[in-house]
Design a protein around this motif. Structure first.
Motif: not given
Ligand code: HEC
Length: 119
Positions: A81-82, A92-95, A65, A115, A73, A49, A68, A85, A45-46
């Motif tokens: 990160t995945i 971070t708000a990322m799960p 992304l 990515l 990196l 967001c 990306f 995070r 579900n990436c």
């Molecule tokens: C609930 C929202 C949410 C979801 C769902 C989510 N992310 Fe994120 N992600 C974020 C936020 C907000 C940031 C920026 C803040 C931080 O630095 O963590 C981020 C940061 C990142 C970064 C670093 C970005 C950079 O510029 O280097 C990566 C890579 C990334 N996410 C990949 C993923 C992937 C792949 C998935 C799915 C498996 C995913 N995210 C799902 C919210 C989310």
């Protein structure tokens, strides 16, 4: 119960500390599979967001992304990160997909490979 952590009082799993997981061996991810998992609302579900190629209504909570791979990196950094995070950004708000068990180790590898293919 959903694999996603919720704030419901019925969800007693609590929040575990961030996990910085070492990437064992080469990434060995399948970018095609990774794309499917990233676009699956029941899995990665990436795109909820993040903006990803082919996404008509991109999410904007996280950074785009679309190109990306230009970040340059390492595979391990993307994997971590995945996986969780929070090991990179504690606020971070990322799960934490790997640490929480939402995605398997192979699924994390597949998405990382996807990515790393986005130029
Ligand atoms: C609930 C929202 C949410 C979801 C769902 C989510 N992310 Fe994120 N992600 C974020 C936020 C907000 C940031 C920026 C803040 C931080 O630095 O963590 C981020 C940061 C990142 C970064 C670093 C970005 C950079 O510029 O280097 C990566 C890579 C990334 N996410 C990949 C993923 C992937 C792949 C998935 C799915 C498996 C995913 N995210 C799902 C919210 C989310």
């Amino acid at each position: 119960m959903s694999k996603w952590l919720t704030r419901s009082h019925l969800d007693t799993r609590g929040v575990q500390p961030p996990v910085k997981k070492k990437l064992e061996g080469p990434l060995n991810g399948n970018p095609e599979e990774g794309k499917k998992i990233a676009m699956n609302t029941g899995a990665g579900n990436c795109w909820a967001c993040h903006a990803l190629p082919g996404d008509a209504q991109p999410g904007n909570q996280g950074p785009s992304l679309i190109d990306f791979a230009k970040r340059g990196l390492s595979d391990e950094e993307v994997y971590q990160t995945i996986y969780d995070r929070r090991s990179v950004n504690p606020m971070t708000a990322m799960p934490p997909f790997g640490a929480l068990g939402t995605l398997t180790d192979q699924q994390v590898r597949d998405i990382a490979a996807y990515l790393q293919s986005l130029k």
